[in-house]
Write an enzyme that holds these catalytic residues in place. Structure first.
Site, PDB file in Angstrom:
ATOM      1  N   GLY A   1     134.406 -50.857 122.035  1.00  0.00           N
ATOM      2  CA  GLY A   1     134.797 -49.483 121.710  1.00  0.00           C
ATOM      3  C   GLY A   1     136.077 -49.319 120.926  1.00  0.00           C
TER       4      GLY A   1
ATOM      5  N   ASP B   1     124.372 -55.540 125.689  1.00  0.00           N
ATOM      6  CA  ASP B   1     125.544 -54.690 125.910  1.00  0.00           C
ATOM      7  C   ASP B   1     126.804 -55.510 125.656  1.00  0.00           C
ATOM      8  OD1 ASP B   1     126.973 -52.365 126.643  1.00  0.00           O
ATOM      9  OD2 ASP B   1     127.177 -53.051 128.699  1.00  0.00           O
ATOM     10  N   SER B   2     127.907 -54.823 125.389  1.00  0.00           N
ATOM     11  CA  SER B   2     129.161 -55.559 125.223  1.00  0.00           C
ATOM     12  C   SER B   2     129.646 -56.122 126.563  1.00  0.00           C
ATOM     13  CB  SER B   2     130.233 -54.644 124.639  1.00  0.00           C
ATOM     14  OG  SER B   2     130.428 -53.536 125.487  1.00  0.00           O
TER      15      SER B   2
ATOM     16  N   GLU C   1     136.041 -49.858 134.884  1.00  0.00           N
ATOM     17  CA  GLU C   1     136.135 -51.318 135.028  1.00  0.00           C
ATOM     18  C   GLU C   1     137.000 -51.743 136.212  1.00  0.00           C
ATOM     19  OE1 GLU C   1     137.096 -52.800 131.156  1.00  0.00           O
ATOM     20  OE2 GLU C   1     134.992 -52.754 130.546  1.00  0.00           O
TER      21      GLU C   1
ATOM     22  N   CYS D   1     128.783 -43.473 126.704  1.00  0.00           N
ATOM     23  CA  CYS D   1     129.221 -44.855 126.913  1.00  0.00           C
ATOM     24  C   CYS D   1     128.531 -45.312 128.197  1.00  0.00           C
ATOM     25  CB  CYS D   1     130.746 -44.912 127.060  1.00  0.00           C
ATOM     26  SG  CYS D   1     131.374 -46.523 127.598  1.00  0.00           S
ATOM     27  N   THR D   2     128.031 -46.541 128.200  1.00  0.00           N
ATOM     28  CA  THR D   2     127.261 -46.999 129.382  1.00  0.00           C
ATOM     29  C   THR D   2     128.108 -47.004 130.654  1.00  0.00           C
ATOM     30  OG1 THR D   2     127.732 -49.231 128.624  1.00  0.00           O
ATOM     31  CG2 THR D   2     125.484 -48.423 128.317  1.00  0.00           C
ATOM     32  N   HIS D   3     129.437 -46.974 130.499  1.00  0.00           N
ATOM     33  CA  HIS D   3     130.280 -46.934 131.693  1.00  0.00           C
ATOM     34  C   HIS D   3     130.280 -45.557 132.374  1.00  0.00           C
ATOM     35  CE1 HIS D   3     131.933 -50.631 130.098  1.00  0.00           C
ATOM     36  NE2 HIS D   3     132.721 -50.766 131.134  1.00  0.00           N
TER      37      HIS D   3
ATOM     38  N   CYS E   1     124.659 -50.592 124.563  1.00  0.00           N
ATOM     39  CA  CYS E   1     126.050 -50.229 124.264  1.00  0.00           C
ATOM     40  C   CYS E   1     126.079 -49.189 123.145  1.00  0.00           C
ATOM     41  CB  CYS E   1     126.785 -51.500 123.825  1.00  0.00           C
ATOM     42  SG  CYS E   1     128.431 -51.218 123.190  1.00  0.00           S
ATOM     43  N   ASN E   2     126.734 -48.069 123.385  1.00  0.00           N
ATOM     44  CA  ASN E   2     126.823 -47.015 122.374  1.00  0.00           C
ATOM     45  C   ASN E   2     127.562 -47.482 121.121  1.00  0.00           C
ATOM     46  OD1 ASN E   2     126.064 -43.987 123.344  1.00  0.00           O
ATOM     47  ND2 ASN E   2     126.473 -45.310 125.068  1.00  0.00           N
TER      48      ASN E   2
END
Lengths: 267, 267
Positions: B47, B14-15, B154, B187-189, B78-79
């Site tokens: 992104g 992932d980023s 975040e 998005c993983t977030h 990560c998308n």
């Protein structure tokens, strides 16, 4: 061709494109100088990174500029980057935004109680608090990390409807003391919403002066360089990543009569 | 010691740290496997970067993992990174979140009119639209870039007061058609605010199903690997930058009974 044999430049370094507001002012104040802007767009934002990582990237980028161009000085326009430069051994004279911002704030403030809105990296470095001791040791700084304001500016939406909500959130978080009379916009992105923030404080019935480094930077540069005599100033903008909306952003932010060479570099 | 002679791992890339939600599910579903997570925290977020720069960083990171560890497969959590993997020649089997998210959405949707909220990079890559043709060519995707939602997650504020305002902003921007019945959290977030977003749509009087890739990822991994027989699974978390609040975040997100070696690496 070795660029070193070419013109002499004043460098302006930022993690992204926010520093273009600083460059714009410098071009107006120094019409006979050539400017070289570097935005480390591949690695932005610096504001959420650790101090060691910011140091590594600042060194790498400034080393690149110094190797390929003849520089008079470098203006470090990014606050997060400026917060580490005193700890680095750099090959060229630097002017940072933190000292400049503090001088402007000290002049504006009567109470010497000054609030700071900045990125997470700048706040946790305590660079403003340390620098304030040198400017005027009666200054009291209360700082708040406002990461989402960076993101909102980057969306590029004129008068973004989320601004007032975000101001309210960070205002609550800042626990503004009654006698704070000055707020430093401690990130190059933040002057973009100055007008809306003035309106916000007006609605709150608070008289808070908003300052940023831009007015002081030129004075600091004036002290650091010997005046140029370039009859045909040449401006170059370098970026490490060419994001889709980047060129549009540069054109919109720069003085109408100035021309730029925009180039992607691999650093 | 050459790590290659050691255990075999399933990699998760992932980023940043958003992909830990994917890792968590995988550890539960594959209790006998060892996992190796890499978060490219020095360069996050992906992104907002260009396709070429994302490709460069994905290659660099996966190459590092493949050189130092024995890998069965890599889950690209990560998308934004997943949106470029079909264009890369990678040295190891990969499972991306985009195909998995679409399969979950296709199953949930009756109208096959599906909305996507994702980063700027994922939206402009049109990777979901391209992948949808393979899953079910009657799917219609309408996608919206929601960069500020990444920033809000975040900030790590439980039930962030800006969420409802940001949802409203992106909802207006999405121009939701009447018959859209499913929204992909691309998005993983984004799964972190699922509860609040469900509430938002309820208040709007809209019946929109929210899906993400996590439920499908394990099925995809199952197909790609030969089952492990590690009696003592070992989990490693690598990061390229050790941000101040990082370790706390990992501990909070991981299953209570699992242990991790956390290490900073220079990639």
């Amino acid at each position: 061709m070795d660029r070193k044999l070419d013109k002499e430049y004043i460098g302006v370094f930022d993690s992204g494109v926010g520093g273009l507001s600083v460059l714009k002012q410098l071009i107006v104040d120094f019409p006979n100088e050539s400017f070289l802007y570097l935005g480390d767009t591949a690695r932005l934002p610096y504001g959420a990174k650790s101090k060691d990582t910011i140091k590594k990237y600042v060194l790498k980028n400034i080393d690149y500029l110094n190797k390929h161009y003849k520089l008079k000085a470098i203006v470090v326009a990014c606050n997060s980057a400026s917060s580490v430069i005193s700890e680095l051994d750099l090959p060229v004279e630097t002017v940072g935004v933190i000292n400049a911002g503090l001088i402007a704030a000290e002049r504006a403030s009567e109470s010497k109680k000054i609030a700071l809105w900045a990125t997470r990296a700048t706040v946790s470095s305590q660079a403003y608090e340390k620098e304030a001791l040198k400017v005027n040791d009666s200054i009291e700084i209360s700082s708040t990390a406002c990461p989402t304001l960076v993101s909102l500016v980057e969306e590029g939406v004129e008068d973004h409807p989320l601004f007032p909500h975000a101001f309210e959130f960070y205002f609550q978080k800042s626990s503004f003391q009654k006698d704070v009379d000055t707020l430093i916009l401690g990130c190059t992105h933040f002057p973009f919403f100055k007008k809306q923030l003035v309106q916000f404080f007006k609605t709150k019935g608070l008289n808070v002066k908003l300052v940023d480094a831009s007015s002081e930077i030129s004075k600091q540069v004036e002290k650091s360089i010997s005046k140029g005599r370039n009859l045909q100033p040449e401006h170059i903008v370098l970026v490490t990543d060419e994001a889709p909306h980047f060129k549009k952003f540069i054109s919109a932010k720069m003085p109408k009569n100035s021309t730029f060479n925009i180039k992607k570099v691999d650093i």
